[in-house]
Structure formats: structure tokens, C-alpha cells
Design an enzyme around this catalytic site. Structure first.
Site, mmCIF file in Angstrom:
data_model
loop_
_atom_site.group_PDB
_atom_site.id
_atom_site.type_symbol
_atom_site.label_atom_id
_atom_site.label_comp_id
_atom_site.label_asym_id
_atom_site.label_seq_id
_atom_site.Cartn_x
_atom_site.Cartn_y
_atom_site.Cartn_z
ATOM 1 C CB ILE A 161 60.857 178.408 75.287
ATOM 2 C CG1 ILE A 161 59.797 178.653 76.365
ATOM 3 C CG2 ILE A 161 60.580 177.117 74.536
ATOM 4 C CD1 ILE A 161 59.781 177.648 77.481
ATOM 5 C CB THR A 190 61.022 183.191 72.441
ATOM 6 O OG1 THR A 190 61.585 184.488 72.179
ATOM 7 C CG2 THR A 190 59.515 183.237 72.220
ATOM 8 C CG ASP A 191 67.387 181.433 73.556
ATOM 9 O OD1 ASP A 191 67.863 182.595 73.629
ATOM 10 O OD2 ASP A 191 68.068 180.425 73.790
ATOM 11 C CB ALA A 192 68.030 185.293 70.659
ATOM 12 C CB SER A 193 63.091 186.019 67.707
ATOM 13 O OG SER A 193 63.530 187.317 67.344
#
Length: 781
Positions: A438, A485-488
Site C-alpha cells: 500500500i 504497508t510501504d516503508a513506514s
């Protein structure tokens, strides 16, 4: 202990009632959380793990291996009882050990109609389930103490006893049948209102369906593994760590402390990477998902991996098999390292030429080309034991900004999104993609479709938006796989809310895994606090865990001993192999693209234009710290090997760095731009390798100085060829050049193929889309 299976022990049925209060009881390791959650689902009730109600003092004692005293327990039991008493209209299912009759009486004093479901197991079964639960409050050594303390249900207590030795589904059915017998109802698995078996909620995971397609044994492994996990281990499974250190000590700390479900590593030499992964897999009782970014083949997964092509390159020729070859090489090389999860393919659509973060990372600017090539890539990489995570939902390419540095937005309306990005996601989900990454990308019109009237201030990136993850992705698109998720650390996420809030909010919104700690201790605690406070419900946690473990089982990781999860060292011979480089060379030859040659400058050969003035342009060093002009050595060598005489231009800064004095940008302009330029050089070649990925919201050519001498003023003097080795949209900054080539990459294969085509030794075969002209008339001249 009496060996009772599915046996009601109440002296008389309790009248059926609208509100159910059920305590799932038993010693540590009996599966209270797993069975309790499943029972709650079938009854349409919320579920709560009673461990979350312990005060911090109790948690500290249990973690230290110190048994609790009754004085420790009475306040906790009072909290359990009041929680049940204050449950909502439907009731509550709660997991609590409730080992003594006096403990159960304390709960009943506050919630008199509570039914106790005792999960009974032999010492051998319980002991095996406790093995490896390093992060649990209850160490296995205290099992004997718990069994000695246990006082089974007796005849005047409303309850049911179920043997846990049976498969999970059988335990569930017996539990429901027993509860029904005790309270006078007729509920069985799949029959209750809202239960998963009658009208499945659109968000429930189906492990037998695509993309997991698990058999009964694999499903049993998923459920039994969850049943044997501590709360800390469950929270840890939600995280994908970014390994910034290859040392065993580092991995020991990550795995022993945080129990992560997956990892991605910092690329390095293939041998070091493989050994790093091998050690990691040897240190965890639950196999790890090991991810890499094989967006361009084996490159990006290790330093010596094969660069095959970019996504755009794979979409820049009629031969769709290029994308399949890219996937095949990616799968073979990453599997040799021990990776099992590919953060690819990229299924964004490059609608906005100003968007430079995906310009080379999208297959093209139409949904049709993206779907066709993404399927080919997926099929190619799936020939290896690899799962894919396509990205970046709900779709990049509309905004000109980069979500690494700011929240970006997909502004399409609902109907148009469905015709474009929605079409891509439906096709890929139907094709079997296992997981979706995402993006930290908001979609205002989509959010308002599901939440009419949603104000601008409440538009959140998709990673935090349940209407996008659940109503749209799970519901309308029917995606049953894993969401991550993509990188947080990306600002597209972190600008949305406080870290302590956003960490659990991503899981609560519908993500199953959280990509990268910022600070491990903090993020882990934020996630745990989010669970304990109810932001992450028990059902949401259980669903996420089932998908995580199901993805592992779909790869067959559960069947392999840890020593076999990573191939032997000799398997590394495929990485950067001659065969793979030959594939790259053939693709480069097909995809080097002539964008324009309006002055008819080509071909240019040593016979017609011997003396070449060579200019190199870069965006400067980026986070990779690689020399941004290293490619010029390859260009110069290839030109000289072809017979050209090469004169390399150097900027004022480069000359000063080499020790020259008395030079500045004005003096360089004066020296370079002279009337005898055409007497010194027969042609000018400009090779640009401008990247800047993830550091700026837009990427354009940055010249060395104002009015820089390398800017193509010389197009009026000699034939000039501009070659881009990366970005396709440089004509906006060099519209004056009449010959423009897109080589797609700074690889030796791409550079060699480009020079051969400049000389007319082979034909240009690559294609391009209208984005290259950047919506300006002068770029076409």
C-alpha cells in the site's frame, strides 16, 4: 484431571439470551486466544485476551518467571469480571486462565451469567505447544505449576470442556455445540448470524481460496502455530525489519527481542547476503518472509545481481516476453540468495510526465500495457519459489510528487479509477498475486465515494484509510491475500499523525504487515499498546496473523527444516551469470529507443565524425553513495573501442578537484564556447544519468553552474546526440537537441547497444509514449 471431550458440566441449561458472556479458560498453551477468537467470530461477538488486562506489575513478574500470588490476581480478576459485565449488547468472549474455582467465582460475582469454556489438554500436548514461546508471559517451566493449580469445572458451574488434541476445526465445532447445550441455543459453526460460514464478511480470510490455496495440513499448521504463539510473538509477526547490519549479534537482537515475521536486508555481495539470510532463518522457530526489490532483475537484491531492464524498458518494445524474462532472472537470482518474497511488480500507471518516482518504474502510461507486462513479470518470477507484492495501491502516477518526501494523491474519480487503476488491480488479483503493498497515497474521490462528505482534513493516505483497504480492496476488489504497508519512514505516512498513533492505525485500517521499524523498541511498544487499548481488535490481529502465516505456508516454508530454507553456497553461480547477462544484452538491443532525429544527424560513425566532445550529466550523488558519473568511463571506453576520438568535458568543480587552479564557471564557459568549436569537434554526445530517487519531489536536470558550458548551446555548431540512461522526460530541459535517444539504463549492455545504433550498425527497435514530449511543442522540433 478428568479426560472429558465436549462435555457440558452445567447442572441445568441457562435460558437462551441475547447477551453471551464466555470465558475461554485453561493453562498456558491450550489455545485460548485462537479458539476464543474463532468462537467469537461464529457467535458474532468481540473477543478480548485477558492477558491484556493484567497490570504492568503482573506482566513483569510473569516475564521474569515468577508465579503470581492470589493477591496479584484479585485486582486482575475484578477487571475481567467488570469487563464482561459491561460488555455490549451482544456480549463478549474473553480468554482467561481462570484455573481455580475461586477465580471463576470472583468473575461470576460481577458477571453472574458467564459460561466457562475449558480447553483441556494433556501435559505432553501442552508442553509441545509451549516450546519456543520465548516472548510469552508464561515460560514453559511453569506449566507444572499451572497444572497443579488447575481446578476443573464441577457440576454447579455453567461450562463446557473440550479436548484440544483434535484439529482446530473440530475443537471449534465441539466448543460451539457445548456452548449451545449450556445456554439452550442451537448455534453451530457457520450457522450463527454474522458467522463466517453463513454470510462471510468480506474481510475474513479464506485460506483454502486464492491466493493461498492451502490444504488441510497447511491450514492446521497456520492455526496451531498461532495457538502456540505468545502475545509478543504475535505482535512481532506484524513487522518486517530492515536489516542494517549483517552481524549475527544484530540478528540475534532483532529476532529474540521482536520476533519479526519478515525482513528485508541492505544489499551487499551475494555470498554475504546469502549467509546473512541463512543465519536469520536458523534463529527463528517460524520461517521468515525474506523480501527483496527485484524490480530490474537480480540487481537491487545483491551488488552482483544482473540488471535486466527497468519496468519502462520492459514496456518499450512490442515483445511482451521481455517482462517475463526480467521476472525469470529476478526469481532465479533472488531464490539463490534465500529470498522468497518480491516487492514487485510495480503496477502504477505513468499518467503525469512530471511524476519522476515511477517514470522508469512503470510499464507504461496505459492500464492495458501495465496489465499485460505485469502478468508476464509475475509469471516469470513465479517459476521460482517466490511470492509477489505488487505496488503501490491505490496507484501512483497521477500526482507529480514523491510519497517518500510528501503525501501524494491519486485524484481520479471513482468511475475513472475503476476503468484504469481498478482494472489493473482486478486483473492482477484474478491472476493470483499474493500480496499488495500500500502506498502512502491519498485518494480523495475514492475515500468520499465510501465516506460521503469526508472533509479534506480527514483524507488519509491509503495505509491509514479503512475505506480504501477494506471497503475497496477487500470488499469490491475481493482481495484475499496479504496487505503490507510501504516503508513506514516515508513522509507520506509520517506527516499524517503521531508515530505512536499511526503504527497500530495501519493494522487497524486493514494492513497485515508493517514495513520497517523507525525505532524498534518504540514501534513494537506502540503496536502492543494499540492492541491492548483495542485500536487493533483481537479479530483484526488474528486475521493478519492468519494471512502472514498463510503466505509462508503457500510457499511451503512450513514443510522445510530451517537448514533447507536457504540454498547451498554453490547456488550463487547463477547470479550475474553469462547467460543472464546475455538476456540483458538482448533486451538492451531491443529497447534502445530513438525518440527523435529531426535534423537527420544519424548515423554518426568514426569515418564521418571522428572527434567527439563527450558530456556527462548526473543528478549528483544520492543515498546509494554510488559515483553518479561512473558510467562515463564505460561510455568513453565503448566509443574509443568503436574507433572514435573522445574529448571528455570537465566542469569547473571537477577541474578544481583534480588540482587545477584559477578556474571558475565563467572561465570554463569562455574556454568552451568559442567560435572554433566545430573545428575542434565533429559531433557532441551528451549522456545523462539523472536519478535522485526518493530525495526530491521532482527530478530535472541540474546543470553544474548558471549558463553552464555543458548545456547544449553547441547544437548550432555540430551534430548533437542526447542520450538518457534513466529518465525518459529530459526533453523538457533540452528541447534544442534534434537527436534524442532513450537507452533506459547505464548498464554496459545498454551503453554498447546505444553506440552501435548511433553508428547505424543495428536498428532502433524501442518504442515510446507521448510522455517523452512533456506536453510542450518545442520538444518535438
Amino acid at each position: 484431571m478428568t479426560d472429558i471431550t465436549s462435555t457440558p458440566v452445567a447442572t441445568a441449561p441457562i435460558p437462551a439470551r441475547a447477551r453471551r458472556r464466555i470465558v475461554v479458560m485453561g493453562v498456558s498453551g491450550c489455545g485460548k486466544t485462537t479458539i476464543g477468537d474463532l468462537v467469537a467470530r461464529e457467535l458474532g461477538l468481540p473477543f478480548l485476551d485477558g492477558d491484556a488486562l493484567h497490570p504492568v506489575e503482573n506482566v513483569a513478574k510473569m516475564a521474569a518467571g515468577t508465579p503470581l500470588t492470589d493477591d496479584d490476581r484479585w485486582p486482575w480478576l475484578a477487571t475481567v469480571g467488570s469487563t464482561l459485565a459491561n460488555a455490549g449488547d451482544g456480549g463478549l468472549v474473553l480468554a482467561c486462565s481462570a484455573l481455580k474455582r475461586s477465580y471463576r467465582d470472583a468473575i461470576r460475582a460481577l458477571a453472574p451469567d458467564t459460561v466457562f469454556l475449558h480447553l483441556h489438554g494433556s501435559k505432553e500436548v501442552l508442553g509441545s505447544r509451549l516450546e519456543g514461546r520465548s516472548g510469552h508471559f508464561m515460560p514453559a517451566a511453569l506449566l507444572d505449576s499451572q497444572l497443579a493449580t488447575l481446578e476443573p469445572l464441577v457440576g454447579d458451574e455453567a461450562g463446557i470442556v473440550v479436548d484440544i488434541a483434535a484439529p482446530v476445526n473440530q475443537v471449534l465445532n465441539e466448543a460451539l455445540a457445548g456452548v449451545a447445550a449450556v445456554d439452550g441455543s442451537t448455534v453451530t459453526a457457520g450457522d450463527s448470524p454474522g458467522a463466517a460460514g453463513s454470510q462471510p464478511r468480506q474481510f475474513d480470510v479464506d485460506l483454502q481460496a486464492a491466493p493461498f490455496n492451502l490444504d488441510d495440513d497447511a491450514i492446521a499448521w497456520v492455526d496451531s502455530t498461532i495457538a502456540g504463539m505468545s502475545l509478543g510473538e504475535k505482535i512481532g509477526q506484524l513487522f518486517i525489519n530492515h536489516n542494517n547490519d549483517y552481524s549475527p549479534e544484530y540478528l540475534d537482537g532483532v529476532l529474540d527481542t521482536f520476533h519479526v515475521g519478515g525482513m528485508r536486508y541492505r544489499p551487499g555481495p551475494s555470498a554475504a547476503v546469502q549467509e546473512h539470510i541463512r543465519y536469520a532463518q536458523s534463529k527463528t522457530s517460524i520461517p521468515l518472509l525474506v523480501a527483496s526489490n527485484p524490480e530490474m532483475g537480480g540487481a537491487g537484491s545483491c551488488d552482483d545481481g544482473t540488471f535486466v531492464s527497468t519496468h519502462l524498458q520492459a514496456g518499450s518494445h512490442p515483445d511482451k516476453a521481455i517482462a517475463r524474462q526480467m521476472g525469470q532472472v529476478a526469481g532465479v537470482e533472488t531464490a539463490a540468495l534465500g529470498c522468497n518474497w518480491a516487492f514487485a511488480p510495480i503496477v502504477d500507471i505513468h499518467y503525469n510526465w512530471r511524476n519522476t518516482v515511477i517514470s522508469t518504474r512503470a510499464f507504461g502510461n496505459t492500464p492495458e500495457i501495465v496489465v499485460e507486462r505485469a502478468k508476464e513479470y509475475f509469471d516469470g518470477i513465479s517459476e521460482s519459489p517466490t511470492a509477489c507484492a505488487m505496488k503501490h495501491f491505490p496507484g501512483d502516477g497521477m500526482d507529480e510528487r514523491d510519497q517518500h518526501v510528501v503525501t501524494s494523491y491519486n485524484t481520479l474519480g471513482y468511475e475513472e479509477w475503476n476503468r484504469t487503476y481498478g482494472h489493473v488491480y482486478r486483473e492482477m488479483i484474478g491472476h493470483g498475486v499474493q500480496s499488495i503493498m500500500i502506498g502512502h497515497i491519498g485518494a480523495p474521490e475514492l475515500s468520499r465515494h465510501f465516506r460521503p462528505g469526508l472533509p479534506d482534513r480527514d483524507i488519509l493516505p491509503a495505509t491509514l484509510a479503512p475505506e480504501l483497504l477494506q471497503d475497496l480492496l477487500r470488499g469490491e476488489l475481493g482481495f484475499n491475500g496479504l496487505i503490507l504497508t510501504d516503508a513506514s519512514q516515508m513522509i507520506g505516512l509520517t506527516q499524517a499523525m503521531r508515530r505512536k498513533d499511526l503504527v497500530p492505525a495501519t493494522i487497524a485500517a486493514g494492513c497485515d504487515m508493517f514495513l520497517f521499524f523507525r525505532n524498534p523498541e518504540e514501534d513494537f511498544q506502540y503496536m502492543l499498546d494499540g492492541y491492548k487499548s483495542g485500536i487493533i481488535t483481537e479479530q483484526r490481529l488474528h486475521d493478519a496473523l492468519r494471512r502472514i502465516l498463510a503466505l509462508k505456508a503457500s510457499l511451503g516454508l512450513h514443510r522445510k527444516p530451517s537448514a533447507e530454507l536457504v540454498p547451498p553456497a554453490e547456488s550463487l553461480g547463477v547470479i550475474g551469470s553469462d547467460a543472464h547477462r546475455a538476456v540483458a544484452a538482448a533486451i538492451a538491443d531491443k529497447t534502445v529507443t530513438l525518440v527523435k532525429d529531426t535534423a537527420g544527424n544519424l548515423p554518426i560513425t568514426p569515418e564521418t565524425h571522428k572527434r567527439i566532445r563527450l558530456y556527462g550529466i548526473s543528478g549528483g550523488a544520492d543515498f546509494t553513495r554510488a559515483d553518479p558519473l561512473a558510467y562515463l568511463d564505460t561510455v568513453k571506453a565503448e566509443l574509443e573501442n568503436a574507433g572514435f576520438e573522445v574529448h571528455l568535458f570537465k566542469t569547473a568543480d571537477q577541474r578544481e578537484a583534480a588540482g587545477e587552479t584559477g578556474v571558475n564557471f565563467m572561465s570554463v564557459i569562455s574556454e568552451e564556447a568559442t567560435g572554433d568549436y566545430a573545428d575542434k569537434y565533429d559531433a557532441a554526445f551528451v549522456f545523462a544519468n539523472v536519478k535522485g530517487f526518493a530525495q526530491e519531489a521532482a527530478i530535472r536536470i541540474k546543470w553544474s553552474t548558471p549558463m553552464a558550458a555543458e548545456i547544449p548551446w553547441y547544437v548550432t555548431e555540430v551534430p548533437t546526440v542526447f542520450v538518457s540512461l534513466n529518465q525518459p522526460n529530459h526533453l523538457i530541459d533540452v528541447p534544442m537537441v534534434k537527436t534524442a535517444i532513450h537507452a533506459h539504463a547505464g548498464s554496459p549492455e545498454a551503453i554498447r547497444a546505444t553506440i552501435e545504433k548511433i553508428m547505424g550498425k543495428s536498428e532502433f527497435q524501442g518504442t515510446f509514449n507521448e510522455n517523452v514530449f512533456c506536453d510542450s511543442f518545442d520538444t518535438r522540433l
